[in-house]
Design a protein around this motif. Structure first.
Motif, mmCIF file in Angstrom:
data_model
loop_
_atom_site.group_PDB
_atom_site.id
_atom_site.type_symbol
_atom_site.label_atom_id
_atom_site.label_comp_id
_atom_site.label_asym_id
_atom_site.label_seq_id
_atom_site.Cartn_x
_atom_site.Cartn_y
_atom_site.Cartn_z
ATOM 1 N N ARG A 109 47.558 36.611 25.551
ATOM 2 C CA ARG A 109 48.721 37.269 26.128
ATOM 3 C C ARG A 109 48.567 37.564 27.618
ATOM 4 O O ARG A 109 49.569 37.718 28.329
ATOM 5 N N ASP A 110 47.320 37.630 28.113
ATOM 6 C CA ASP A 110 47.171 37.957 29.537
ATOM 7 C C ASP A 110 47.579 36.802 30.446
ATOM 8 O O ASP A 110 47.565 36.936 31.670
ATOM 9 N N ARG B 17 50.339 37.562 32.975
ATOM 10 C CA ARG B 17 50.090 38.230 34.248
ATOM 11 C C ARG B 17 50.600 37.383 35.414
ATOM 12 O O ARG B 17 51.130 37.920 36.396
ATOM 13 N N PRO C 116 40.096 36.534 26.000
ATOM 14 C CA PRO C 116 41.217 36.622 26.949
ATOM 15 C C PRO C 116 41.059 35.564 28.033
ATOM 16 O O PRO C 116 39.958 35.043 28.253
ATOM 17 N N SER D 26 38.465 37.066 30.919
ATOM 18 C CA SER D 26 37.413 37.760 30.180
ATOM 19 C C SER D 26 36.236 38.103 31.085
ATOM 20 O O SER D 26 35.873 37.324 31.976
#
Length: 260
Positions: free
Chosen positions: A88-89, A92, A208, A211
């Motif tokens: 989901r990141d 950004r 992520p 990460s």
């Protein structure tokens, strides 16, 4: 009597000719070439916008990102990197990632790797760095020498065994250190390897995108190097919905890079 024999001979000849015709037709039918297999579907692709560093290099008359490298990345992106399995990141820098079409998603990943190459190597495919920090100043298990990060994405020969990258140390060790013919320095193999590494991280290992234990320090949120990557992510594809640069300016940047 003679006439009867001639009639029998004629009928036999005609029958033999008919049989040969049928046989020839059967052979011709048998020897017909097999139909060609259906062509593979061509992936829909779009050009990625230029990053700020790519534009700056054009203005300075320096070598910059080659748009052909976008195609290398887009063709290497696996189907899994176009799905909701992407962390989901990603939103950004690409808020609309999950609702974009495949071509726009590939363009985003092309831009992403261009930004990463800008932060890691200044877009120079022959960049080689030997780190002196204790945690990274180790011996490369493939070369038997001190590890050097190399190419657009600053990779190592160990990645050929860890991630199945197409580097060939046996061939490369015969060349000079910065010879662009070295497999690890060739954009195609370097970028394809980078795609494999990122796919392993975010799809297979469910980490992520940014990460703290990721492969590249420039993608580790909180790391000072991360700011270099962030600075390059200000002009992602318009479909992402995060465009800090006007459409007119973006088009001009793309034109400059294409005609460098």
């Amino acid at each position: 009597m003679v006439a009867r024999r001639m009639t029998v001979f004629r009928d036999a000849t005609l029958a033999a000719a008919a049989a040969l015709t049928l046989l020839a037709g059967g052979c011709a039918k048998h020897e017909q070439p097999k139909p060609s297999p259906p062509a593979k579907a061509v992936k829909a692709m779009k050009p990625a916008p230029p990053t700020p560093i790519a534009v700056k290099k054009v203005e300075l008359g320096e070598n910059t990102w080659d748009p052909a490298w976008d195609k290398i990345v887009e063709e290497a992106i696996p189907a899994s990197m176009l799905t909701t399995r992407v962390p989901r990141d990603v939103r950004r820098f690409c808020p609309r990632f999950y609702v974009m079409g495949p071509a726009d998603k590939r363009a985003f990943w092309a831009y992403f790797f261009q930004a990463l190459a800008g932060a890691e190597a200044g877009l120079d495919p022959t960049t080689r760095v030997r780190h002196t920090e204790p945690e990274v100043a180790v011996r490369d298990a493939v070369t038997g020498r001190a590890v050097r990060s190399q190419g657009l994405l600053q990779l190592t020969y160990e990645d050929q065994t860890r991630y199945g990258c197409d580097f060939d140390w046996e061939a490369d060790k015969k060349l000079t250190p910065k010879d662009p013919e070295k497999t690890i320095l060739q954009p195609k193999y370097n970028l394809e390897c980078g795609v494999k590494i990122l796919t392993k991280q975010i799809i297979d290992m469910h980490k992520p995108l940014f990460s703290r234990t990721g492969y590249w320090s420039t993608l580790r949120a909180g790391n000072p190097d991360h700011l270099m990557f962030v600075k390059q992510m200000t002009n992602p594809p318009a479909a992402c919905g995060l465009h800090a640069i006007s459409a007119k300016k973006s088009a001009e940047m793309r034109r400059l890079v294409a005609t460098r």
